[in-house]
Design a protein around this motif. Sequence first.
Motif, PDB file in Angstrom:
ATOM      1  N   ALA A   1      36.208  31.962  42.027  1.00  9.91           N
ATOM      2  CA  ALA A   1      37.263  32.336  41.418  1.00  9.91           C
ATOM      3  C   ALA A   1      38.020  33.496  43.156  1.00  9.91           C
ATOM      4  CB  ALA A   1      37.184  33.371  40.732  1.00  9.91           C
ATOM      5  N   ALA A   2      37.773  33.844  43.828  1.00 13.88           N
ATOM      6  CA  ALA A   2      37.634  34.301  44.940  1.00 13.88           C
ATOM      7  C   ALA A   2      38.037  33.501  45.549  1.00 13.88           C
ATOM      8  CB  ALA A   2      36.923  35.412  45.484  1.00 13.88           C
ATOM      9  N   VAL A   3      37.543  32.784  46.193  1.00  9.66           N
ATOM     10  CA  VAL A   3      38.535  31.254  46.852  1.00  9.66           C
ATOM     11  C   VAL A   3      39.922  31.278  46.350  1.00  9.66           C
ATOM     12  CG1 VAL A   3      38.663  29.319  47.603  1.00  9.66           C
ATOM     13  CG2 VAL A   3      36.208  30.744  48.335  1.00  9.66           C
ATOM     14  N   PHE A   4      39.643  30.640  45.286  1.00  8.15           N
ATOM     15  CA  PHE A   4      41.011  30.669  44.027  1.00  8.15           C
ATOM     16  C   PHE A   4      42.316  31.929  45.090  1.00  8.15           C
ATOM     17  CE2 PHE A   4      43.986  30.551  40.709  1.00  8.15           C
ATOM     18  CZ  PHE A   4      44.747  29.613  40.941  1.00  8.15           C
TER      19      PHE A   4
ATOM     20  N   VAL B   1      43.719  32.569  48.443  1.00  9.23           N
ATOM     21  CA  VAL B   1      44.513  31.070  48.644  1.00  9.23           C
ATOM     22  C   VAL B   1      45.799  31.238  48.103  1.00  9.23           C
ATOM     23  CG1 VAL B   1      44.948  28.488  48.421  1.00  9.23           C
ATOM     24  CG2 VAL B   1      42.248  29.198  48.783  1.00  9.23           C
ATOM     25  N   ARG B   2      45.870  31.544  47.034  1.00  8.19           N
ATOM     26  CA  ARG B   2      47.091  32.088  46.493  1.00  8.19           C
ATOM     27  C   ARG B   2      48.042  33.112  46.837  1.00  8.19           C
ATOM     28  NH1 ARG B   2      49.451  28.865  43.138  1.00  8.19           N
ATOM     29  NH2 ARG B   2      50.013  30.214  41.471  1.00  8.19           N
ATOM     30  N   THR B   3      47.595  34.431  47.679  1.00 10.86           N
ATOM     31  CA  THR B   3      47.919  35.626  47.999  1.00 10.86           C
ATOM     32  C   THR B   3      48.086  35.181  49.262  1.00 10.86           C
ATOM     33  OG1 THR B   3      45.502  36.694  47.887  1.00 10.86           O
ATOM     34  CG2 THR B   3      46.545  36.967  46.021  1.00 10.86           C
ATOM     35  N   SER B   4      47.341  34.725  50.429  1.00 10.03           N
ATOM     36  CA  SER B   4      47.069  34.362  51.439  1.00 10.03           C
ATOM     37  C   SER B   4      48.306  33.633  52.164  1.00 10.03           C
ATOM     38  CB  SER B   4      46.602  34.165  52.463  1.00 10.03           C
ATOM     39  OG  SER B   4      46.323  32.310  51.806  1.00 10.03           O
ATOM     40  N   ASP B   5      49.536  33.999  52.842  1.00  9.61           N
ATOM     41  CA  ASP B   5      50.320  33.800  53.381  1.00  9.61           C
ATOM     42  C   ASP B   5      50.075  32.046  54.065  1.00  9.61           C
ATOM     43  OD1 ASP B   5      52.493  35.352  52.490  1.00  9.61           O
ATOM     44  OD2 ASP B   5      52.017  36.206  53.909  1.00  9.61           O
TER      45      ASP B   5
END
Length: 105
Positions: free
Chosen positions: A53-56, A59-63
């Motif tokens: 969940a942290a990886v997801f 990945v979703r919030t990083s540029d």
Amino acid sequence: MEFREKLLKFKFHIVFAFVFSLLTVALVTYSPGFLTVLSYFWPLFLSTALFLAAVFFFVRTSDLPTSSTVSGDGSGFKVAAEGILDYVVGGQHEDSLFDSFTKLD
């Protein structure tokens, strides 16, 4: 006599089927239940789920790099990988490590 010859022709198949049946029955009879396995491994399952969940989330919030910063031949990724390797190595050379072990005498 014809039946006995056919039976001997398939004796390895019959023995394999019998052993496989015995192993299946023993596995079903003596294996622990699903809830027992779940109660033993629940911390591992929970930590793995939280990590994914942290990886997801990251990945979703990083540029992500845009197409203008990453060249088509992948040289930008190669430069980034070399920078990471240089950071991990930290400037230590084999000679200095060898010298530190030889000075122990």
